[in-house]
Design a protein around this motif. Sequence first.
Motif, PDB file in Angstrom:
ATOM      1  N   LEU A  54       0.824  -1.209   0.000  1.00 41.40           N
ATOM      2  CA  LEU A  54       0.000   0.000   0.000  1.00 41.40           C
ATOM      3  C   LEU A  54       0.856   1.256   0.000  1.00 41.40           C
ATOM      4  CD1 LEU A  54      -2.899   1.180   0.216  1.00 41.40           C
ATOM      5  CD2 LEU A  54      -2.523   1.249   2.670  1.00 41.40           C
ATOM      6  N   LYS A  55       1.810   1.349   0.929  1.00 45.45           N
ATOM      7  CA  LYS A  55       2.617   2.568   1.060  1.00 45.45           C
ATOM      8  C   LYS A  55       3.999   2.350   0.474  1.00 45.45           C
ATOM      9  CE  LYS A  55       0.316   4.882   4.698  1.00 45.45           C
ATOM     10  NZ  LYS A  55       0.324   6.093   5.383  1.00 45.45           N
ATOM     11  N   GLY A  61       0.161   1.920  -3.576  1.00 43.35           N
ATOM     12  CA  GLY A  61      -0.440   0.713  -4.134  1.00 43.35           C
ATOM     13  C   GLY A  61      -1.877   0.941  -4.570  1.00 43.35           C
ATOM     14  N   LEU A  62      -2.581   1.859  -3.893  1.00 44.94           N
ATOM     15  CA  LEU A  62      -3.965   2.173  -4.292  1.00 44.94           C
ATOM     16  C   LEU A  62      -4.000   2.804  -5.678  1.00 44.94           C
ATOM     17  CD1 LEU A  62      -5.650   3.573  -1.042  1.00 44.94           C
ATOM     18  CD2 LEU A  62      -5.952   1.329  -2.098  1.00 44.94           C
ATOM     19  N   GLU A  63      -3.001   3.620  -6.004  1.00 46.94           N
ATOM     20  CA  GLU A  63      -2.938   4.228  -7.334  1.00 46.94           C
ATOM     21  C   GLU A  63      -2.532   3.206  -8.401  1.00 46.94           C
ATOM     22  OE1 GLU A  63      -1.292   8.549  -7.180  1.00 46.94           O
ATOM     23  OE2 GLU A  63      -0.410   7.469  -5.478  1.00 46.94           O
ATOM     24  N   LEU A  64      -1.795   2.195  -7.968  1.00 38.02           N
ATOM     25  CA  LEU A  64      -1.331   1.172  -8.902  1.00 38.02           C
ATOM     26  C   LEU A  64      -2.459   0.224  -9.330  1.00 38.02           C
ATOM     27  CD1 LEU A  64       0.989  -0.181 -10.420  1.00 38.02           C
ATOM     28  CD2 LEU A  64       1.600  -1.364  -8.291  1.00 38.02           C
ATOM     29  N   ILE A  65      -3.439  -0.007  -8.455  1.00 35.82           N
ATOM     30  CA  ILE A  65      -4.520  -0.958  -8.764  1.00 35.82           C
ATOM     31  C   ILE A  65      -5.243  -0.603 -10.064  1.00 35.82           C
ATOM     32  CG2 ILE A  65      -6.722  -1.954  -7.996  1.00 35.82           C
ATOM     33  CD1 ILE A  65      -5.673  -1.594  -5.087  1.00 35.82           C
ATOM     34  N   PRO A  66      -5.835   0.589 -10.202  1.00 33.25           N
ATOM     35  CA  PRO A  66      -6.552   0.875 -11.446  1.00 33.25           C
ATOM     36  C   PRO A  66      -5.632   0.926 -12.678  1.00 33.25           C
ATOM     37  CG  PRO A  66      -6.574   2.812 -10.015  1.00 33.25           C
ATOM     38  CD  PRO A  66      -5.960   1.690  -9.243  1.00 33.25           C
ATOM     39  N   ALA A  67      -4.401   1.397 -12.485  1.00 35.40           N
ATOM     40  CA  ALA A  67      -3.463   1.456 -13.611  1.00 35.40           C
ATOM     41  C   ALA A  67      -3.126   0.047 -14.099  1.00 35.40           C
ATOM     42  CB  ALA A  67      -2.195   2.196 -13.198  1.00 35.40           C
ATOM     43  N   ALA A  68      -2.888  -0.867 -13.169  1.00 32.87           N
ATOM     44  CA  ALA A  68      -2.577  -2.259 -13.531  1.00 32.87           C
ATOM     45  C   ALA A  68      -3.781  -2.935 -14.175  1.00 32.87           C
ATOM     46  CB  ALA A  68      -2.136  -3.033 -12.299  1.00 32.87           C
ATOM     47  N   ARG A  69      -4.969  -2.692 -13.623  1.00 28.88           N
ATOM     48  CA  ARG A  69      -6.188  -3.319 -14.162  1.00 28.88           C
ATOM     49  C   ARG A  69      -6.531  -2.766 -15.541  1.00 28.88           C
ATOM     50  NH1 ARG A  69      -9.589  -6.591 -10.487  1.00 28.88           N
ATOM     51  NH2 ARG A  69     -10.728  -6.594 -12.425  1.00 28.88           N
ATOM     52  N   SER A  70      -6.131  -1.516 -15.826  1.00 29.83           N
ATOM     53  CA  SER A  70      -6.394  -0.977 -17.164  1.00 29.83           C
ATOM     54  C   SER A  70      -5.500  -1.662 -18.207  1.00 29.83           C
ATOM     55  CB  SER A  70      -6.200   0.538 -17.194  1.00 29.83           C
ATOM     56  OG  SER A  70      -4.835   0.875 -17.084  1.00 29.83           O
ATOM     57  N   ILE A  71      -4.305  -2.074 -17.801  1.00 35.63           N
ATOM     58  CA  ILE A  71      -3.400  -2.804 -18.697  1.00 35.63           C
ATOM     59  C   ILE A  71      -3.834  -4.265 -18.815  1.00 35.63           C
ATOM     60  CG2 ILE A  71      -1.027  -3.635 -18.996  1.00 35.63           C
ATOM     61  CD1 ILE A  71      -0.118  -1.077 -17.472  1.00 35.63           C
ATOM     62  N   ASN A  72      -4.168  -4.865 -17.677  1.00 39.18           N
ATOM     63  CA  ASN A  72      -4.509  -6.285 -17.633  1.00 39.18           C
ATOM     64  C   ASN A  72      -5.777  -6.459 -16.789  1.00 39.18           C
ATOM     65  OD1 ASN A  72      -4.562  -9.053 -17.576  1.00 39.18           O
ATOM     66  ND2 ASN A  72      -2.599  -9.309 -16.528  1.00 39.18           N
ATOM     67  N   PRO A  73      -6.962  -6.329 -17.387  1.00 38.30           N
ATOM     68  CA  PRO A  73      -8.217  -6.367 -16.626  1.00 38.30           C
ATOM     69  C   PRO A  73      -8.468  -7.671 -15.874  1.00 38.30           C
ATOM     70  CG  PRO A  73      -8.601  -5.608 -18.878  1.00 38.30           C
ATOM     71  CD  PRO A  73      -7.184  -6.069 -18.809  1.00 38.30           C
ATOM     72  N   MET A  75      -6.220  -9.345 -14.204  1.00 42.35           N
ATOM     73  CA  MET A  75      -5.275  -9.494 -13.099  1.00 42.35           C
ATOM     74  C   MET A  75      -5.998  -9.470 -11.753  1.00 42.35           C
ATOM     75  SD  MET A  75      -2.146  -7.006 -11.986  1.00 42.35           S
ATOM     76  CE  MET A  75      -0.673  -7.809 -12.505  1.00 42.35           C
ATOM     77  N   GLN A  76      -5.676 -10.438 -10.900  1.00 40.47           N
ATOM     78  CA  GLN A  76      -6.203 -10.494  -9.545  1.00 40.47           C
ATOM     79  C   GLN A  76      -5.159  -9.879  -8.617  1.00 40.47           C
ATOM     80  OE1 GLN A  76      -9.430 -11.715  -8.848  1.00 40.47           O
ATOM     81  NE2 GLN A  76      -9.403 -11.482 -11.070  1.00 40.47           N
ATOM     82  N   ILE A  77      -5.588  -8.990  -7.731  1.00 42.10           N
ATOM     83  CA  ILE A  77      -4.655  -8.213  -6.912  1.00 42.10           C
ATOM     84  C   ILE A  77      -4.978  -8.361  -5.426  1.00 42.10           C
ATOM     85  CG2 ILE A  77      -3.816  -5.871  -6.404  1.00 42.10           C
ATOM     86  CD1 ILE A  77      -4.661  -5.200  -9.367  1.00 42.10           C
ATOM     87  N   VAL A  78      -3.913  -8.565  -4.644  1.00 44.29           N
ATOM     88  CA  VAL A  78      -4.010  -8.547  -3.190  1.00 44.29           C
ATOM     89  C   VAL A  78      -3.129  -7.401  -2.714  1.00 44.29           C
ATOM     90  CG1 VAL A  78      -3.420  -9.773  -1.062  1.00 44.29           C
ATOM     91  CG2 VAL A  78      -4.512 -10.996  -2.929  1.00 44.29           C
ATOM     92  N   VAL A  79      -3.654  -6.592  -1.811  1.00 49.25           N
ATOM     93  CA  VAL A  79      -2.923  -5.440  -1.276  1.00 49.25           C
ATOM     94  C   VAL A  79      -2.412  -5.785   0.122  1.00 49.25           C
ATOM     95  CG1 VAL A  79      -3.120  -3.027  -0.558  1.00 49.25           C
ATOM     96  CG2 VAL A  79      -4.286  -3.808  -2.621  1.00 49.25           C
ATOM     97  N   LEU A  80      -1.129  -5.470   0.362  1.00 53.11           N
ATOM     98  CA  LEU A  80      -0.509  -5.673   1.670  1.00 53.11           C
ATOM     99  C   LEU A  80      -0.193  -4.318   2.289  1.00 53.11           C
ATOM    100  CD1 LEU A  80       2.235  -8.358   0.936  1.00 53.11           C
ATOM    101  CD2 LEU A  80      -0.079  -8.736   1.745  1.00 53.11           C
TER     102      LEU A  80
END
Length: 178
Positions: A54-55, A61-73, A75-80
Amino acid sequence: MNKTIILVDDEELFRERLAKAFSQRGFTVFTAGGCDEALRIIEAKKPNMGVFDLKMPGKSGLELIPAARSINPEMQIVVLTGYGSIATATEAVRLGALYYLPKPADVDDILGAFARNPKLALEIDQDEFSAPSLARAEWEHINRVLTDCDGNISLAAKKLDLHRRTLQRKLQKYPPSK
């Protein structure tokens, strides 16, 4: 299923330890120390799973989630995170994360979170798990505290309630193998 995962965390020791554990379980592992590096890897390799801290310095990490999902919809993501709160957990899930785990999380915790999605069809072999020895757990804890203290031995010794020289002796030893 192609078991590919990207681990994004600014703590190199933690990231490399997780990478080794995932590799031992048959995953193809990619690692990144920050968001920009992670996005380049996601664009090139299209991993089907991601573990995001996250930090981190720069983008979170919160900003990375939508950016990653826009590249690879898919993708399953777990945040630590070591700084958990209900608000950030809710936000992470709202942005598309599958689950949210507090640090320190190990590979089994993370695989358990991914197993919540039946589409991933992960098989978790509980028989292969062996708990770390007490010496190994102590060594990992000491290194985690030292990392949190930015390598400051005196501050880490104070937080661990150890004499500074005792901590230095413990750090000079090689990590226990199990």
